[in-house]
Design a protein around this motif. Structure first.
Motif, PDB file in Angstrom:
ATOM      1  N   SER A   1       0.834  -1.209   0.000  1.00 42.79           N
ATOM      2  CA  SER A   1       0.000   0.000   0.000  1.00 42.79           C
ATOM      3  C   SER A   1       0.866   1.255   0.000  1.00 42.79           C
ATOM      4  CB  SER A   1      -0.918   0.003   1.217  1.00 42.79           C
ATOM      5  OG  SER A   1      -1.796  -1.102   1.181  1.00 42.79           O
ATOM      6  N   CYS A   2       0.443   2.223  -0.780  1.00 46.17           N
ATOM      7  CA  CYS A   2       1.167   3.485  -0.870  1.00 46.17           C
ATOM      8  C   CYS A   2       1.091   4.229   0.469  1.00 46.17           C
ATOM      9  CB  CYS A   2       0.566   4.343  -1.982  1.00 46.17           C
ATOM     10  SG  CYS A   2       1.263   6.010  -2.081  1.00 46.17           S
ATOM     11  N   PRO A   3       2.220   4.710   1.016  1.00 44.11           N
ATOM     12  CA  PRO A   3       2.204   5.429   2.292  1.00 44.11           C
ATOM     13  C   PRO A   3       1.578   6.820   2.192  1.00 44.11           C
ATOM     14  CG  PRO A   3       4.404   5.439   1.354  1.00 44.11           C
ATOM     15  CD  PRO A   3       3.586   4.537   0.492  1.00 44.11           C
ATOM     16  N   LEU A   4       1.344   7.299   0.958  1.00 46.14           N
ATOM     17  CA  LEU A   4       0.785   8.637   0.781  1.00 46.14           C
ATOM     18  C   LEU A   4      -0.725   8.614   0.542  1.00 46.14           C
ATOM     19  CD1 LEU A   4       3.547  10.245  -1.486  1.00 46.14           C
ATOM     20  CD2 LEU A   4       3.384  10.215   1.014  1.00 46.14           C
ATOM     21  N   CYS A   5      -1.223   7.602  -0.227  1.00 46.34           N
ATOM     22  CA  CYS A   5      -2.661   7.600  -0.560  1.00 46.34           C
ATOM     23  C   CYS A   5      -3.328   6.242  -0.368  1.00 46.34           C
ATOM     24  CB  CYS A   5      -2.868   8.077  -2.006  1.00 46.34           C
ATOM     25  SG  CYS A   5      -2.380   6.856  -3.253  1.00 46.34           S
ATOM     26  N   GLN A   6      -2.580   5.241   0.060  1.00 42.51           N
ATOM     27  CA  GLN A   6      -3.077   3.894   0.354  1.00 42.51           C
ATOM     28  C   GLN A   6      -3.467   3.082  -0.882  1.00 42.51           C
ATOM     29  OE1 GLN A   6      -2.532   3.177   3.517  1.00 42.51           O
ATOM     30  NE2 GLN A   6      -1.887   5.315   3.618  1.00 42.51           N
ATOM     31  N   LYS A   7      -3.223   3.607  -2.078  1.00 42.74           N
ATOM     32  CA  LYS A   7      -3.459   2.808  -3.282  1.00 42.74           C
ATOM     33  C   LYS A   7      -2.361   1.739  -3.393  1.00 42.74           C
ATOM     34  CE  LYS A   7      -6.911   5.000  -5.571  1.00 42.74           C
ATOM     35  NZ  LYS A   7      -8.076   4.361  -6.200  1.00 42.74           N
ATOM     36  N   ASP A   8      -2.501   0.843  -4.369  1.00 43.16           N
ATOM     37  CA  ASP A   8      -1.497  -0.210  -4.541  1.00 43.16           C
ATOM     38  C   ASP A   8      -0.195   0.371  -5.091  1.00 43.16           C
ATOM     39  OD1 ASP A   8      -3.072  -2.316  -3.662  1.00 43.16           O
ATOM     40  OD2 ASP A   8      -3.967  -2.616  -5.649  1.00 43.16           O
ATOM     41  N   VAL A   9       0.923  -0.094  -4.516  1.00 37.19           N
ATOM     42  CA  VAL A   9       2.242   0.176  -5.097  1.00 37.19           C
ATOM     43  C   VAL A   9       2.552  -0.989  -6.023  1.00 37.19           C
ATOM     44  CG1 VAL A   9       4.706   0.380  -4.628  1.00 37.19           C
ATOM     45  CG2 VAL A   9       3.054   1.515  -3.138  1.00 37.19           C
ATOM     46  N   ILE A  10       2.941  -0.689  -7.247  1.00 42.03           N
ATOM     47  CA  ILE A  10       3.186  -1.737  -8.242  1.00 42.03           C
ATOM     48  C   ILE A  10       4.563  -1.568  -8.863  1.00 42.03           C
ATOM     49  CG2 ILE A  10       0.729  -1.984  -8.781  1.00 42.03           C
ATOM     50  CD1 ILE A  10       1.201  -0.333 -11.294  1.00 42.03           C
ATOM     51  N   ASP A  11       5.011  -2.641  -9.502  1.00 43.94           N
ATOM     52  CA  ASP A  11       6.261  -2.622 -10.255  1.00 43.94           C
ATOM     53  C   ASP A  11       5.964  -2.007 -11.616  1.00 43.94           C
ATOM     54  OD1 ASP A  11       8.500  -3.164 -11.799  1.00 43.94           O
ATOM     55  OD2 ASP A  11       8.837  -5.120 -10.885  1.00 43.94           O
ATOM     56  N   LYS A  12       6.553  -0.858 -11.888  1.00 43.81           N
ATOM     57  CA  LYS A  12       6.289  -0.167 -13.146  1.00 43.81           C
ATOM     58  C   LYS A  12       7.406  -0.372 -14.166  1.00 43.81           C
ATOM     59  CE  LYS A  12       3.002   3.307 -11.647  1.00 43.81           C
ATOM     60  NZ  LYS A  12       2.521   4.680 -11.866  1.00 43.81           N
ATOM     61  N   GLY A  13       8.231  -1.386 -13.966  1.00 40.90           N
ATOM     62  CA  GLY A  13       9.289  -1.676 -14.931  1.00 40.90           C
ATOM     63  C   GLY A  13      10.623  -1.141 -14.482  1.00 40.90           C
ATOM     64  N   LYS A  14      10.816   0.184 -14.636  1.00 39.94           N
ATOM     65  CA  LYS A  14      12.096   0.786 -14.267  1.00 39.94           C
ATOM     66  C   LYS A  14      12.098   1.323 -12.836  1.00 39.94           C
ATOM     67  CE  LYS A  14      13.589   2.043 -18.943  1.00 39.94           C
ATOM     68  NZ  LYS A  14      14.105   3.112 -19.834  1.00 39.94           N
TER      69      LYS A  14
END
Length: 431
Positions: A341-354
């Motif tokens: 979970s994102c520490p700023l908005c609680q949305k999912d943190v994902i692997d974006k490639g780079k």
């Protein structure tokens, strides 16, 4: 070029593209010859410079104990010197420019050393082995055969721990005589299992691309030459691999290469029989290009063939897509990419490639990101999860700035919400 990319990956974990970039810097400093070359030999004219190059190496502390070499002239050794084996360029070698190793980065010194070592070892004699086959008779009832070798003359192995590729799996046997007797101290019955082929590394992948012909059945090669079946060139293979990683079609974990769920989807959609999936397509195109260069074929016929093959592939995929079911791969893709979970908005943190980032960027503008590399250390998914769940990573060792000669430091990575970036909390061992 391919050889040094594979060796640098094996010894230092350098990616092929990283090797190419480092070699380019050495080339711009006039310390090595043109790096994007495929020949493995030099001309007799270039070999005339070798005595001067080795004489200059002898002045450096790193090499003075290994020089002068036993052989001063290798001009008649076609393994290294062969005018017929070069094209517009020759093998990667050092130049006559006297280096100041202290001015090179640590990585530049490593690759400079690999090239210097190869030139020095070329002037040392071969390592000589005695091939052996030992047949042991136990109580005149059971025969056991052991094949192996024994080193007779170390030659170049006096200076290098690198194993010669032809014999690196051979068993080293002791010196024995015919009809020699002994005592069987114990016997064991061991159950063995076969293992799958080893996973590719970034370095071995370069070798596979160079020698793609060895992965094509003999009856399918037709009249194609091995070099025509090679995938890419010494100048492009590293970029091809880098593009596959950037597009999330393959990934690397501890230098081992894995196909991603996205890569599996692509291969299933194309089908392994597609012409774009076979080295034969490359070989046939290379042969046609050679024929065009010799005036035996017309470029228009080649373009027509490419257009027809591409149209047939698109037509087939268009028909088959109605029956596709990639639910399994898509589930793996989501599972692999959702990290926490994102520490700023609680949305999912994902692997974006780079990099790692918040999935809410497009919907709420959240700009939370974490780099995949920090002070030369790779940040793993597990370490990101520790930052998101526990506030910091476990103790990590070996942080250092790129090209810095300062001693690496150990510490914990934390995310600073106010400054929106990672920070390193140094670890002090108070003994």
């Amino acid at each position: 070029m391919d050889a040094i990319q594979m060796k640098a990956n094996r010894l230092y974990g350098f990616a092929p593209s990283e090797v190419l970039n480092i070699l380019q810097q050495l080339y711009l400093k006039s310390l090595i010859s043109y790096p994007r070359s495929s020949p493995k030999v030099v001309t007799k004219e270039e070999e005339k410079c070798f005595p001067l190059i080795l004489q200059q190496l002898r002045q450096l502390n790193e090499y003075k104990d290994h020089l002068p070499a036993p052989r001063t002239d290798i001009s008649d050794d076609k393994r290294y010197v062969d005018d017929a084996g070069v094209d517009d360029h020759y093998a990667l070698i050092l130049t006559e420019e006297m280096p100041n190793l202290a001015e090179l980065t640590a990585n530049e010194r490593k690759l400079y050393h690999l090239i210097a070592e190869s030139m020095i070892l070329a002037h040392y004699p071969d390592a000589v082995y005695e091939e052996m086959e030992v047949i042991a008779s136990i109580e005149k009832r059971f025969l056991f055969v052991t094949k192996g070798r024994r080193l007779i003359e170390p030659g170049w192995k006096l200076l290098s721990q690198e194993e010669d590729e032809e014999n690196n799996d051979a068993v080293t046997l002791p010196s024995v005589k015919e009809k020699q007797t002994g005592i069987t101290s114990k016997s064991l019955l061991i159950e063995g299992k076969t293992h799958p082929p080893a996973l590719f590394t970034l370095g071995s992948l370069i070798g596979v691309m160079e020698n793609a012909a060895s992965h094509v059945p003999k009856k399918e090669k037709e009249r194609l030459k091995s070099d025509q079946l090679s995938l890419g060139t010494v100048a492009t293979r590293a970029t091809v691999i880098e593009n596959l990683v950037d597009r999330d079609l393959i990934t690397t974990i501890k230098n081992k290469v894995y196909v991603t769920p996205k890569g599996n989807i692509l291969m299933r959609a194309l089908g392994t029989s597609a012409f774009v999936c076979s080295p034969l397509a490359t070989g046939q195109m290379e042969k046609t290009l050679d024929d065009i260069g010799e005036g035996k074929a017309d470029i228009k016929d080649l373009m027509k063939s490419v257009k027809e093959d591409t149209a047939q592939l698109i037509e087939r995929i268009t028909k088959e897509r109605e029956t596709w079911d990639f639910s399994g791969e898509l589930e793996d893709e989501v599972k692999n990419k959702q990290i926490g979970s994102c520490p700023l908005c609680q949305k999912d943190v994902i692997d974006k490639g780079k990099f790692y980032g918040c999935s809410g960027y497009t919907s709420n503008g959240c700009d939370f990101t974490l780099p995949k590399t920090y002070l030369t250390k790779t940040i793993t998914v597990k370490q990101v999860q520790n930052i998101l769940d526990k506030g910091q990573t476990t103790l990590l060792k070996g942080f250092k700035r790129p090209n810095s000669e300062l001693k690496p430091v150990d510490g914990y990575l934390q995310y600073d919400k106010e400054k929106k970036k990672l920070r390193l909390m140094k670890h002090y061992n108070l003994k």
